[in-house]
Design a protein around this motif. Structure first.
Motif, PDB file in Angstrom:
ATOM      1  N   LYS A 108     -13.067  13.379 -11.867  1.00 34.01           N
ATOM      2  CA  LYS A 108     -12.827  13.695 -10.448  1.00 34.01           C
ATOM      3  C   LYS A 108     -12.211  12.505  -9.707  1.00 34.01           C
ATOM      4  CE  LYS A 108     -15.298  16.494  -7.910  1.00 34.01           C
ATOM      5  NZ  LYS A 108     -14.340  17.598  -7.814  1.00 34.01           N
ATOM      6  N   ASN A 109     -12.380  11.317 -10.312  1.00 32.22           N
ATOM      7  CA  ASN A 109     -11.672  10.151  -9.776  1.00 32.22           C
ATOM      8  C   ASN A 109     -10.195  10.458  -9.605  1.00 32.22           C
ATOM      9  OD1 ASN A 109     -12.966   7.377  -9.438  1.00 32.22           O
ATOM     10  ND2 ASN A 109     -13.916   8.033 -11.357  1.00 32.22           N
ATOM     11  N   PHE A 110      -9.651  11.173 -10.610  1.00 32.14           N
ATOM     12  CA  PHE A 110      -8.206  11.396 -10.635  1.00 32.14           C
ATOM     13  C   PHE A 110      -7.780  12.579  -9.761  1.00 32.14           C
ATOM     14  CE2 PHE A 110      -9.402   9.217 -14.600  1.00 32.14           C
ATOM     15  CZ  PHE A 110      -8.722   8.036 -14.372  1.00 32.14           C
ATOM     16  N   GLU A 111      -8.720  13.021  -8.933  1.00 33.10           N
ATOM     17  CA  GLU A 111      -8.392  13.989  -7.866  1.00 33.10           C
ATOM     18  C   GLU A 111      -8.820  13.401  -6.522  1.00 33.10           C
ATOM     19  OE1 GLU A 111     -10.682  17.323  -9.189  1.00 33.10           O
ATOM     20  OE2 GLU A 111      -9.222  17.873 -10.736  1.00 33.10           O
ATOM     21  N   PHE A 112      -9.016  12.092  -6.498  1.00 34.94           N
ATOM     22  CA  PHE A 112      -9.482  11.395  -5.281  1.00 34.94           C
ATOM     23  C   PHE A 112     -10.791  12.002  -4.767  1.00 34.94           C
ATOM     24  CE2 PHE A 112      -4.782  10.942  -5.098  1.00 34.94           C
ATOM     25  CZ  PHE A 112      -4.686   9.565  -5.142  1.00 34.94           C
ATOM     26  N   PHE A 113     -11.601  12.552  -5.668  1.00 31.66           N
ATOM     27  CA  PHE A 113     -12.855  13.190  -5.251  1.00 31.66           C
ATOM     28  C   PHE A 113     -12.603  14.194  -4.119  1.00 31.66           C
ATOM     29  CE2 PHE A 113     -14.400   8.960  -6.810  1.00 31.66           C
ATOM     30  CZ  PHE A 113     -15.091   9.428  -7.921  1.00 31.66           C
TER      31      PHE A 113
ATOM     32  N   VAL B 112       0.841  -1.198   0.000  1.00 35.42           N
ATOM     33  CA  VAL B 112       0.000   0.000   0.000  1.00 35.42           C
ATOM     34  C   VAL B 112       0.876   1.248   0.000  1.00 35.42           C
ATOM     35  CG1 VAL B 112      -1.956   1.155   1.116  1.00 35.42           C
ATOM     36  CG2 VAL B 112      -1.616  -1.281   1.486  1.00 35.42           C
ATOM     37  N   TYR B 113       0.565   2.182  -0.869  1.00 30.74           N
ATOM     38  CA  TYR B 113       1.265   3.470  -0.918  1.00 30.74           C
ATOM     39  C   TYR B 113       0.240   4.541  -0.540  1.00 30.74           C
ATOM     40  CZ  TYR B 113       4.882   0.804  -3.206  1.00 30.74           C
ATOM     41  OH  TYR B 113       5.852  -0.130  -3.479  1.00 30.74           O
ATOM     42  N   VAL B 114       0.528   5.258   0.535  1.00 28.88           N
ATOM     43  CA  VAL B 114      -0.428   6.251   1.058  1.00 28.88           C
ATOM     44  C   VAL B 114       0.122   7.641   0.774  1.00 28.88           C
ATOM     45  CG1 VAL B 114      -1.778   6.931   3.074  1.00 28.88           C
ATOM     46  CG2 VAL B 114      -0.830   4.613   2.957  1.00 28.88           C
ATOM     47  N   VAL B 115      -0.662   8.470   0.123  1.00 30.24           N
ATOM     48  CA  VAL B 115      -0.173   9.821  -0.210  1.00 30.24           C
ATOM     49  C   VAL B 115      -1.109  10.909   0.313  1.00 30.24           C
ATOM     50  CG1 VAL B 115       1.205   9.199  -2.249  1.00 30.24           C
ATOM     51  CG2 VAL B 115      -1.230   9.702  -2.536  1.00 30.24           C
TER      52      VAL B 115
ATOM     53  N   ARG C 169       1.293  15.679  -6.579  1.00 27.31           N
ATOM     54  CA  ARG C 169       2.208  15.312  -7.672  1.00 27.31           C
ATOM     55  C   ARG C 169       1.574  14.230  -8.552  1.00 27.31           C
ATOM     56  NH1 ARG C 169       6.835  12.242  -6.191  1.00 27.31           N
ATOM     57  NH2 ARG C 169       6.615  13.204  -4.170  1.00 27.31           N
ATOM     58  N   VAL C 170       0.967  13.254  -7.931  1.00 29.24           N
ATOM     59  CA  VAL C 170       0.372  12.174  -8.723  1.00 29.24           C
ATOM     60  C   VAL C 170      -0.872  12.677  -9.471  1.00 29.24           C
ATOM     61  CG1 VAL C 170      -1.100  11.031  -6.982  1.00 29.24           C
ATOM     62  CG2 VAL C 170       0.009   9.672  -8.715  1.00 29.24           C
ATOM     63  N   ILE C 171      -1.632  13.553  -8.833  1.00 32.89           N
ATOM     64  CA  ILE C 171      -2.800  14.147  -9.510  1.00 32.89           C
ATOM     65  C   ILE C 171      -2.326  14.923 -10.745  1.00 32.89           C
ATOM     66  CG2 ILE C 171      -4.573  15.968  -9.304  1.00 32.89           C
ATOM     67  CD1 ILE C 171      -5.007  15.063  -6.397  1.00 32.89           C
ATOM     68  N   ASN C 172      -1.275  15.747 -10.569  1.00 34.33           N
ATOM     69  CA  ASN C 172      -0.774  16.569 -11.684  1.00 34.33           C
ATOM     70  C   ASN C 172      -0.243  15.700 -12.816  1.00 34.33           C
ATOM     71  OD1 ASN C 172      -1.401  18.750 -10.112  1.00 34.33           O
ATOM     72  ND2 ASN C 172       0.714  19.266  -9.576  1.00 34.33           N
ATOM     73  N   ALA C 173       0.498  14.659 -12.446  1.00 32.05           N
ATOM     74  CA  ALA C 173       1.097  13.800 -13.482  1.00 32.05           C
ATOM     75  C   ALA C 173       0.001  13.110 -14.296  1.00 32.05           C
ATOM     76  CB  ALA C 173       2.010  12.764 -12.825  1.00 32.05           C
ATOM     77  N   VAL C 174      -1.014  12.628 -13.623  1.00 30.84           N
ATOM     78  CA  VAL C 174      -2.094  11.937 -14.341  1.00 30.84           C
ATOM     79  C   VAL C 174      -2.903  12.944 -15.164  1.00 30.84           C
ATOM     80  CG1 VAL C 174      -4.254  10.656 -14.002  1.00 30.84           C
ATOM     81  CG2 VAL C 174      -2.168   9.935 -12.812  1.00 30.84           C
ATOM     82  N   ARG C 175      -3.117  14.120 -14.612  1.00 26.45           N
ATOM     83  CA  ARG C 175      -3.869  15.147 -15.362  1.00 26.45           C
ATOM     84  C   ARG C 175      -3.139  15.483 -16.665  1.00 26.45           C
ATOM     85  NH1 ARG C 175      -4.430  19.948 -11.934  1.00 26.45           N
ATOM     86  NH2 ARG C 175      -6.078  18.793 -10.912  1.00 26.45           N
TER      87      ARG C 175
END
Ligand SMILES: Cc1cc2nc3c(=O)[nH]c(=O)nc-3n(C[C@H](O)[C@H](O)[C@H](O)COP(=O)(O)O)c2cc1C
Length: 227
Positions: free
Chosen positions: A123-128, A51-54, A61-67
């Protein structure tokens, strides 16, 4: 059988939460949840999950990269197999369709409003907006059995969260960007990012969180013999 138990109340209370408050959740609280969830059963007691918890900067960073990847190519799928089998058949096709329709109805987004529906899905890709994101991985050599074990662990985690007044949404949507997530968070190359999860405190005033998905009755999926 006894009356409704605390466990039954808990499992019925858990829902997929798709709007969160920005209230932070401490690392200690999440460690406690994982400490409970690790008691999930797994075949051979392999406990194959990682599990990776952010939160904070790595979460952003992960939101921006996926966006950025979505903006470059909205329909790319980095996962070699889809979240669902191709040409999903009945009754599963209808169940999936109904969930989508119920969700967009709750949100007041009609079928013609394709861009709005897509915007909501993204919005999935912003963890809602949840302050914490989790990613679950397996060693890529694991097979379908261990995927099931990971699912049991995730369910245990979601129930542990519910028990502490926290809300979750499992998110296989992240699968489509599994490589970007892995690279951004420095996840080992031999690990497969299976699923994400949003975690935080539910925004109880958000319409989307009033959705209660249905379930088929026991008769539809269970066979009994010899009773
Ligand atoms: C493994 C898994 C992945 C899921 N992925 C997503 C997702 O990517 N986005 C989403 O909005 N909901 C996702 N869901 C939530 C399901 O749609 C939801 O569990 C189902 O409709 C039942 O509703 P409930 O969780 O509110 O009881 C996922 C659930 C599971 C168990």
């Amino acid at each position: 059988m006894t009356d409704t138990s605390d466990f039954e109340r808990l499992i019925r209370a858990r829902i997929s939460t798709r709007a969160f408050l920005d209230t932070a959740v401490s690392e200690a609280d999440i460690r406690d949840l994982l400490d409970t969830a690790r008691w999930a059963a797994s075949g051979g007691n392999l406990q194959p999950w990682k599990v990776y918890v952010v939160a904070g900067e790595p979460r952003q960073r992960v939101i921006n990269a996926v966006r950025a990847k979505i903006e470059a190519n909205p329909f790319e799928d980095e996962n070699e197999f889809g979240a669902y089998p191709p040409k999903l058949w009945e009754p599963y096709r209808s169940r999936r369709f109904e969930l989508g329709e119920e969700m967009y109805q709750t949100l007041g987004i009609p079928r013609e409003a394709k861009a709005e529906r897509l915007g909501w899905m993204l919005k999935n890709f912003e963890f809602f907006d949840a302050p914490v994101g989790l990613f679950f991985t397996l060693d890529e050599r694991m097979n379908a059995n261990q995927w099931a074990h990971l699912g049991m662990f995730m369910m245990a985690l979601m129930l542990a969260a519910e028990d502490k007044g926290l809300a979750t949404c499992a998110q296989e949507a992240w699968m489509t960007r599994c490589k970007t997530v892995g690279e951004t968070l420095g996840i080992g190359e031999n690990e497969r990012v299976y699923c994400g999860m949003a975690l935080g405190y539910a925004d109880k005033d958000a319409a989307v969180n009033t959705l209660r998905s249905s379930r088929v009755p026991v008769e539809d999926f269970a066979a009994f013999d010899g009773f």
